[in-house]
Motif scaffolding. Structure first.
Motif: not given
Length: 182
Positions: A74-75, A109-110, A112-117, A120-123
């Protein structure tokens, strides 16, 4: 820390992080931006902060968003320009504060734009050669100072001239694996 351990930390992000509220701020050095396209990838700094960062200098433009995250997916992202993106874990919406549109099922999180990056930076960083340059403290957190450069930049434009390699520097929270500064 070995590269495999670093990638495992990034893939597990946001780890045990239950919730987060803060600001996502992007600084752009306008002076460097005008010097040429080669530098475009290195003129932006994105910081996730739970405090209030200092005012930018006179040569910087900023873009600020207020962000909230509740595990697992949730975000909410609210921009100073009225842009709004949110997910309740099942559905996601985008728009402006006065009018939002349902965008379909949430994919985590994918979306969520920059927040998702950052959370969840693994991708993103999994496509880079990463190395830990040391440890630093950032925003009161123990972080790994990580250098990252694309693994195969020549494959990004098959048949064309190779793209310049644009290395990145990130500060990774050592406990949760989230990126606090890119």
């Amino acid at each position: 820390m070995e590269q495999g351990d670093l990638l495992a930390l990034l893939d597990a992000a946001p780890g045990a992080l239950a919730s987060l509220a803060g600001r996502l701020r992007t600084w752009t050095d306008l002076g460097r931006r005008t010097r040429g396209i080669e530098e475009l990838m290195s003129v932006r700094v994105v910081t996730l902060s739970v405090g209030t960062p200092g005012a930018p200098g006179p040569t910087e433009a900023t873009d600020m968003h207020r962000v909230w995250f509740a595990a697992p997916d949730r975000w909410r992202v609210e921009g100073d320009n009225g842009v709004l993106m949110l997910s309740d874990g099942e559905q996601r919406w985008e728009g402006v504060t006065a009018f939002v549109t349902e965008r379909g099922p949430a994919r985590g999180l994918v979306d969520a734009g920059a927040l998702g990056d950052l959370l969840a930076p693994g991708a993103l960083l999994g496509t880079h050669r990463c190395a830990v340059a040391g440890e630093i403290e950032l925003l009161g957190r123990r972080c790994l100072d990580v250098t990252a450069e694309p693994r195969a930049p020549d494959r990004l434009r098959p048949g064309g001239p190779p793209l310049p390699v644009c290395p990145a520097r990130v500060a990774v929270d050592a406990e949760h694996g989230i990126v606090l500064r890119r």
